[in-house]
Scaffold this motif. Structure first.
Motif, PDB file in Angstrom:
ATOM      1  N   ARG A 154       0.585  -1.220  -0.033  1.00 35.63           N
ATOM      2  CA  ARG A 154       0.012   0.571  -0.543  1.00 35.63           C
ATOM      3  C   ARG A 154       0.415   1.593  -0.179  1.00 35.63           C
ATOM      4  O   ARG A 154       0.173   2.420  -1.086  1.00 35.63           O
ATOM      5  N   ASN A 158       1.321   4.053  -3.126  1.00 32.31           N
ATOM      6  CA  ASN A 158       0.687   4.828  -2.297  1.00 32.31           C
ATOM      7  C   ASN A 158       1.755   6.281  -3.021  1.00 32.31           C
ATOM      8  O   ASN A 158       1.539   7.240  -3.622  1.00 32.31           O
ATOM      9  N   GLU A 161       1.757   7.355  -6.588  1.00 33.56           N
ATOM     10  CA  GLU A 161       0.418   8.254  -6.886  1.00 33.56           C
ATOM     11  C   GLU A 161      -1.105   7.548  -7.373  1.00 33.56           C
ATOM     12  O   GLU A 161      -1.815   7.942  -7.810  1.00 33.56           O
ATOM     13  N   TYR A 162      -0.930   5.691  -6.777  1.00 35.20           N
ATOM     14  CA  TYR A 162      -2.101   5.026  -7.542  1.00 35.20           C
ATOM     15  C   TYR A 162      -3.347   4.861  -5.917  1.00 35.20           C
ATOM     16  O   TYR A 162      -2.879   5.426  -4.860  1.00 35.20           O
ATOM     17  N   LEU A 163      -3.897   5.366  -6.297  1.00 35.49           N
ATOM     18  CA  LEU A 163      -5.579   5.279  -5.473  1.00 35.49           C
ATOM     19  C   LEU A 163      -6.169   4.199  -5.356  1.00 35.49           C
ATOM     20  O   LEU A 163      -6.479   2.815  -5.832  1.00 35.49           O
ATOM     21  N   GLU A 164      -6.626   4.097  -4.098  1.00 30.60           N
ATOM     22  CA  GLU A 164      -7.057   2.755  -4.248  1.00 30.60           C
ATOM     23  C   GLU A 164      -8.836   3.183  -3.903  1.00 30.60           C
ATOM     24  O   GLU A 164      -8.857   3.932  -3.396  1.00 30.60           O
ATOM     25  N   MET A 165      -9.348   2.176  -5.071  1.00 34.04           N
ATOM     26  CA  MET A 165     -10.591   2.467  -4.788  1.00 34.04           C
ATOM     27  C   MET A 165     -11.188   1.010  -4.687  1.00 34.04           C
ATOM     28  O   MET A 165     -11.292  -0.135  -5.465  1.00 34.04           O
ATOM     29  N   GLU A 166     -13.119   1.278  -4.264  1.00 36.07           N
ATOM     30  CA  GLU A 166     -12.905   0.368  -3.960  1.00 36.07           C
ATOM     31  C   GLU A 166     -14.828  -0.198  -5.109  1.00 36.07           C
ATOM     32  O   GLU A 166     -15.457   1.424  -5.009  1.00 36.07           O
ATOM     33  N   THR A 167     -14.304  -1.074  -5.755  1.00 31.95           N
ATOM     34  CA  THR A 167     -14.812  -1.806  -6.888  1.00 31.95           C
ATOM     35  C   THR A 167     -16.280  -2.566  -5.805  1.00 31.95           C
ATOM     36  O   THR A 167     -16.335  -3.438  -5.112  1.00 31.95           O
ATOM     37  N   LEU A 206     -12.601   2.747 -14.414  1.00 33.16           N
ATOM     38  CA  LEU A 206     -12.486   3.613 -13.941  1.00 33.16           C
ATOM     39  C   LEU A 206     -11.267   3.986 -14.402  1.00 33.16           C
ATOM     40  O   LEU A 206     -10.810   5.269 -14.542  1.00 33.16           O
ATOM     41  N   PHE A 211      -9.350   8.051 -13.632  1.00 32.08           N
ATOM     42  CA  PHE A 211      -8.225   8.317 -12.740  1.00 32.08           C
ATOM     43  C   PHE A 211      -6.929   7.487 -12.829  1.00 32.08           C
ATOM     44  O   PHE A 211      -6.400   7.913 -11.628  1.00 32.08           O
ATOM     45  N   GLU A 212      -6.657   7.174 -14.233  1.00 30.10           N
ATOM     46  CA  GLU A 212      -5.390   6.677 -14.404  1.00 30.10           C
ATOM     47  C   GLU A 212      -4.302   5.473 -14.170  1.00 30.10           C
ATOM     48  O   GLU A 212      -3.764   4.955 -14.003  1.00 30.10           O
ATOM     49  N   LYS A 213      -4.952   5.893 -11.866  1.00 32.69           N
ATOM     50  CA  LYS A 213      -3.660   4.906 -11.261  1.00 32.69           C
ATOM     51  C   LYS A 213      -4.355   4.468 -10.684  1.00 32.69           C
ATOM     52  O   LYS A 213      -4.538   5.022  -9.232  1.00 32.69           O
ATOM     53  N   PHE A 215      -5.370   0.724  -7.583  1.00 32.63           N
ATOM     54  CA  PHE A 215      -4.921  -0.377  -7.303  1.00 32.63           C
ATOM     55  C   PHE A 215      -6.579  -0.604  -6.035  1.00 32.63           C
ATOM     56  O   PHE A 215      -6.731   0.209  -5.232  1.00 32.63           O
ATOM     57  N   GLN A 216      -6.326  -2.169  -5.249  1.00 30.96           N
ATOM     58  CA  GLN A 216      -7.394  -2.664  -4.588  1.00 30.96           C
ATOM     59  C   GLN A 216      -6.999  -3.957  -3.902  1.00 30.96           C
ATOM     60  O   GLN A 216      -6.492  -4.479  -5.068  1.00 30.96           O
TER      61      GLN A 216
END
Lengths: 591, 591
Positions: A154, A158, A161-167, A206, A211-213, A215-216
C-alpha cells in the motif's frame, strides 16, 4: 498515552526491577518445590512468571487453580534469573516475573489440541477450532507477515500515486470465465447478482473515468471444484493504469516486488526480472510457470533422433510431435529399472505413452533403446544433453503438448526428490508473448486464453481474422518459484477492436451488446489506452511465509468442499427467506 | 524512473521553455483567428494547448478533427501567456503549451452530458454513464479524499500495532439483525452462504485467537429497503481489541479521528470528545445522534404545566408522558399562523397529535393557549425557556418517545431552515449508556438494541433477570454533525453470560447452540475480555467531502431498488446456472 500494560515477549534484562502488569494466556504451568511457574503468552511472545509464597500467598493460591489457556492478569516485578536457570532459547530467557498479584480473567477448557509450533493435528480439527489453531506461533507469524506485506504494498502504491478504490461485490453475471457465485435479488424476483471473479471491467471503467492509476486488495470469488491451492474466495492485488506500456507496468511491478522482498524478507532481489516468451518457457521447462531455482531443463532432441531406428522417436517427429529429454546428472546408479518404471507411471498421468531412458557408462549410452541408435545419433544426443558418465537420460516422444506437460511435471518431481531446489531463493520471472486465443476442439470455437479484453500485439492485428490461433497477446505473467503469482495485459480500448474480438470468440453482435454493452459504450466515450496486473495475494503470502498450504495463509479458509468447518457454512435457511427471494430448492438432488 | 510524461495540471511558470509530453482528454476546443485552443485535462488538472500553423501545420490539421473527450497525446513547449490572456482562475493560468505534435489516441462520441463541476443532470443518467460522471472534478476530488483518508487511517492503526486482517465473505446466515444476502451453494444443494452484515463474530474469534488488535476496511451487506443514506453494500472501518476498556477504545478512536481531521482537512479538533448519555441526548436533542452544531435544545416543561388548565398539557403529564418545548429565538414575526400550521403537519409525521405555540410580545406570552396558563405557569415557562420578546415557543405534549422524536425532527428542520448550522464545523460526540435491550410489544419479546454480544454494564448485571429493560450496555456511538458515524461496545466474553443473554432474548438452549455454538465454544476456550468499534466509512467520507448524497462517495453505487444502472445488475441467469444450484424461480410473483 500512558502505558498501563507491558507486553510479555518484549521484557528484557533492562527491565529488571520494573513493576509490570501483564495480560495474556497461560501457555503452561509447572509446580516445583512449593513454587509455581507459569509461561505467560501474549501477542508479543512468552515470559516466565514465578509464584512464591514469600511474595504473595494469595497469588500462589490462585495460581494453583490456573490451567493451560486460562486468561490471566498479573502484577509483578521483573527479576534476574539465576545463572543456572537462564534459558537462551527464549527471548525473555534472562529474566522472569515475580508475581505479586494474579487475577483469572477467564477460564478455559482443556484445549482440543496443544498449542505448539508446527503441528501434525488433523487439519479438520484445526479448522473446526480455528480460533485455537491461530494461537500457534507459525500462524501468528504468517498473519503478522501478511499484515506487514499489505502495508508495504500500500505504501509503495501510494507513493507512486495509485488511488485505492473499492469496486462493487454485487455485480452482473457474465458467461465467459469461471463459474460465478450468484446472489438472488429480493427486489427483482428471478434476477441475480454475481460476486466478482475479479474487478476486471470495473477497473477498466475507472480508467475510462480518468483516474489513471488504481489499486485494490480485491476479494474475488470462483465457484470451481477446489484443488489444494484454490479457495472459493481469494484476495488479489489488483492494479490498473492508463497510458503505460507493458514494459512500464512490468517495471512498476518489479519495483513493488523489490520493496516487499527488501522490507519483509530483508532480501535484495535483482531487477529487471528475467523475461521469457511462452514458447521458450514450454520448450525449456515444459511449463508456463517455470521454476528456475534449478536447471535440468528439457532438451529438444527431435533433430537428432528423427531418422532413428527407434520408431517411437522417429514417428513422433514425423507426425508433427517432438522428442525431448531430461539429463538427470550423475544419478544413473540411483535409479533402478523399478524406479524408472515408477517414473514411467508418473508421466502417463500427463498422457505420455512411455518414458524412454539411457544411462551413460564409460562414455557410452546404455539401456534398452541404445541398440536402435546409430553412433552418430548417440554422439549427437550426448552432445546435445551434455551427457557424461553416470548421467540418466529420460525421453518422452509424443505430440508437443504431451511432451512438454509430462516432462515439465517430471522435472519438478525429480527436482524435489533429488533436492535440487535451493529453498532460500526467490526466483521471479516474467512469461510474455502469450497466445491470445485457445481453440477448443470439442466446442469448435476459440476461447480467450486470458480474458476477452486482452489486447493483441500490434504486429499480429491482421492475423486476428486470418489466423487467430497464431495471434500473440500483450500479456505478461509473473512467476515466482514455479508458481503463477499473477498476470496482466494491456486491454483493448477501442470499440471496433473489441467488437472484432467478440466476433472471433463467436459472439453475435446482440450477445456482445447484451452482456458487455456498457463496456462497448465506454470504449467509444473517450477510453484511454490502459492495462494492468493482478497478483494472487494469498499465494504470494504462502511463498513469503515459506508455507506449502494455501489455507495456512487465510484466517478462516474453506475445505475442498467449500465448507467452513468452524461456523458450519453453508447451512440451511428458513422458508421465509426463500419465499422472499421467490425461490424453491428442488428435491431431486437430495436423494 | 525516467519521467516521460508530464502532468497537465502541475505545469507552472517555472516550466517555461521545457519540452513536455502530455496525455489526456480534450475538455474543450476553441478556434480563434486561425489558431486552435484545446483545454487538455488529465488526473492532475487542466492546461491550455495552442495549435499554431507556424509551429506545426500537421498538428493544427489534426487538431481540427478533435472533439470534446477525445483522448490525445501532445508534444510541445511550455510558453508564457501574454499578460492579457493570463487566467488567474486556473492553476496553470500563467502558461500554455505550444504544440509541436498531436496524436489522437482514441475518439469519443459526444458525451451524454457535459463534464463540468457541480451538475444538475438527472442522477439516473449519471449512474448509467458513471464512467463519464466520475470525470467531473468534484467526483475526482471525493475519491482522492477517500483514498487519502484510507491511508491516514491505515497508517494510524498500523502505528498503534493493529493488524489488518481479512475475514470471510461467504459465511453463515444468522437470524438476528437485518436481512441477509444469500449465496446458494452448488456443492451442498439446498444450502446457502450469507454475505456478512458485519464481521462481528469473526473479529471476536480473532480476539479469542490472541491477535489482540485487529482492523479491516470491511465490506458489509444488508438486504434492506433502501433509504437515501443506505446502500446494499457498504464499507466499515472495523476494529476489535482485547483487554481494553470502553474509555481506552474511545480514546483510540479519538486519536484516529484527530489524525484524519488534521491530515485530510487541516483542522485541529479537540479531544476528548463530549460524552453524553443516551437519556440526556434524547431529553435535550430528541435524538440519539444529536447535531450539536447549534443549540435550540428541547426543554422539558412538564413540571411547569402539569397542573395547567390546558388539558393537552396536564393530561400528557398525568398519563406518564411529557411536555417539551423549543424556543425559536427572535423568530416570532417570521412565522405566521399558516407557517405554524405547516410545522404542525410536519410533527404529525412523527406521531405528534399537534403543536402548541406561544409568542413573546412585550414580556407577555401570546397565542391561542395563553389564556389557559396561570400567571405563575407563564412566568415559569418564560424562565425555563429563557424566553424574550420576539421568541417563538413550540410545544409537543405526548408520550415521551413521541415528544422526543417529533421535536428532535422539528429542531433539525428549523436549524436548517433558519441557517443556524455552522457548516464549517465538525462536531464529534460520544453517546453512551445505551439500553442493552428493546422490548418489542408486538412480538412480546426483548431484542438486542445493538447486537446480542454486547456486554451489560457491571452494575446492571443482576437486573438482567429481574428487569432487563433497564439494563444499560457497555456501548458507545460516535456521532458527527448529527450523523451516526458508528458504534461499538465491549463484548460478552464468558459463556455463562452469553447463555443468559440468549435466554433473555428468548432463545432455547438448542437454538443458541444451533446458531451460535461455535461462539459459545470459543468463549469457554480462553476468550479474553474484548471490545471494538465499527465506523461507517462511506458516510464519514460524505461528511469529510461536504457531500449530501451517499452515492457520491461510492464509485458504482446502487439505486433505491438496489440496481446498478451501468451494468444492469441484477440480471437473469441461465437455466444451467440455476440447475447447478438446484434452484427454481417461482412464477407466481412475476404476475
Amino acid at each position: 498515552m500512558k502505558q498501563i500494560r507491558q507486553m510479555a515477549g518484549k521484557l528484557r534484562r533492562e527491565d529488571i526491577q520494573s513493576h509490570v502488569k501483564l495480560k495474556g494466556w497461560v501457555q503452561k504451568r509447572r509446580d516445583l518445590g512449593g513454587l509455581i511457574f507459569i509461561d505467560l503468552r501474549d501477542r508479543s511472545g512468552i515470559v516466565q512468571v514465578v509464584f512464591n509464597p514469600k511474595t504473595s500467598e494469595k497469588a500462589l493460591e490462585i495460581a494453583e487453580k490456573v490451567r493451560s489457556e486460562f486468561v490471566v492478569e498479573i502484577d509483578g516485578e521483573v527479576v534476574e534469573r539465576d545463572g543456572s536457570t537462564v534459558n537462551p532459547k527464549m527471548e525473555t530467557g534472562e529474566i522472569e516475573i515475580l508475581a505479586t498479584r494474579l487475577a483469572i480473567l477467564n477460564k478455559s477448557k482443556t484445549p482440543p489440541f496443544q498449542i505448539e509450533g508446527e503441528t501434525d493435528v488433523a487439519e479438520d480439527l484445526r479448522l473446526k477450532y480455528r480460533y485455537i489453531d491461530l494461537r500457534r506461533e507459525p500462524m501468528q507469524n504468517t498473519f503478522k507477515l501478511r499484515h506487514q506485506t499489505t502495508q508495504v504494498i500500500r505504501n509503495f502504491l501510494n507513493e507512486e500515486e495509485y488511488l485505492e478504490m473499492e469496486t462493487p461485490m454485487l455485480t452482473k453475471s457474465t458467461p465467459e470465465g469461471a463459474r460465478d457465485y450468484l446472489v438472488p435479488s429480493r427486489v427483482h424476483p428471478g434476477e441475480f447478482y454475481a460476486l466478482p471473479q475479479s474487478p476486471q471491467l470495473f477497473k477498466q471503467l475507472l480508467m475510462v473515468s480518468g483516474f489513471e492509476k488504481y489499486f485494490q486488495f480485491a476479494r474475488c470469488f470462483r465457484d470451481e471444484d477446489l484443488r489444494a491451492d484454490r479457495q472459493p474466495e481469494f484476495t488479489q492485488i489488483d492494479i490498473e493504469t492508463s497510458f503505460m506500456t507493458s514494459e512500464e507496468i512490468m517495471a512498476m511491478t518489479e519495483r513493488m516486488m523489490k520493496k516487499v522482498m527488501e522490507q519483509v524478507k530483508g532480501i535484495d532481489i535483482e531487477t529487471p526480472f528475467v523475461r521469457m516468451g511462452y514458447d521458450e518457457a514450454m520448450e525449456r521447462y515444459g511449463s508456463d510457470k517455470p521454476d528456475t531455482r534449478f536447471s535440468m531443463e528439457l532438451v529438444n532432441v527431435s533433430e537428432a533422433v528423427k531418422a532413428s531406428g527407434f520408431k517411437v522417436f522417429s514417428s513422433a517427429v514425423e507426425s508433427g510431435g517432438k522428442v525431448s529429454a531430461l539429463n538427470v546428472k550423475g544419478k544413473a546408479s540411483e535409479y533402478s529399472r523399478k524406479d524408472i518404471d515408477q517414473l514411467t507411471e508418473f508421466v502417463k498421468i500427463y498422457g505420455a505413452k512411455g518414458l524412454a531412458w539411457l544411462k551413460v557408462e564409460s562414455g557410452e549410452l546404455k539401456g534398452p533403446i541404445a541398440k536402435f541408435l546409430s553412433d552418430e545419433e548417440a554422439g549427437n544426443l550426448q552432445s546435445l544433453l551434455a551427457a557424461q558418465d553416470e548421467d540418466l537420460l529420460l525421453f518422452v516422444a509424443d505430440k508437443t503438448s504431451v511432451v512438454h506437460e509430462s516432462l515439465g511435471a517430471l522435472r519438478l518431481k525429480l527436482g524435489k526428490e533429488l533436492k535440487l531446489i535451493d529453498e532460500t531463493q526467490f526466483n521471479f520471472l516474467w512469461v510474455t508473448e502469450w497466445p491470445l486465443l485457445e481453440y477448443d476442439e470439442e466446442l469448435g470455437r476459440y476461447f480467450a486464453a486470458h480474458h476477452p479484453f486482452t489486447m493483441p500485439v500490434q504486429e499480429d492485428m491482421e492475423k486476428l481474422e486470418t489466423n487467430p490461433g497464431e495471434v500473440k497477446a500483450e500479456a505478461y505473467d509473473l512467476v515466482l518459484n514455479g508458481y503463477e503469482l499473477g498476470g496482466g495485459s494491456l486491454r483493448i480500448y477501442q470499440r471496433e477492436m473489441q467488437n472484432k474480438m467478440f466476433e472471433v470468440l463467436g459472439f453475435s453482435a446482440e450477445e456482445a451488446e447484451e452482456q458487455f454493452g456498457f463496456l462497448l459504450d465506454a470504449l467509444e466515450n473517450g477510453a484511454p489506452p490502459h492495462g494492468g496486473i493482478a497478483l494472487g495475494f494469498d499465494r504470494f503470502i504462502m511463498l513469503l511465509a515459506g508455507r506449502t498450504n494455501l489455507r495456512d495463509t487465510i484466517l478462516f479458509p474453506k475445505t475442498a468442499s467449500a465448507s467452513d468447518l468452524l461456523t458450519e457454512a453453508p447451512g440451511s435457511v428458513s422458508k421465509t427467506q426463500l419465499d422472499e427471494l421467490n425461490l424453491t430448492v428442488k428435491d431431486n438432488k437430495k436423494d
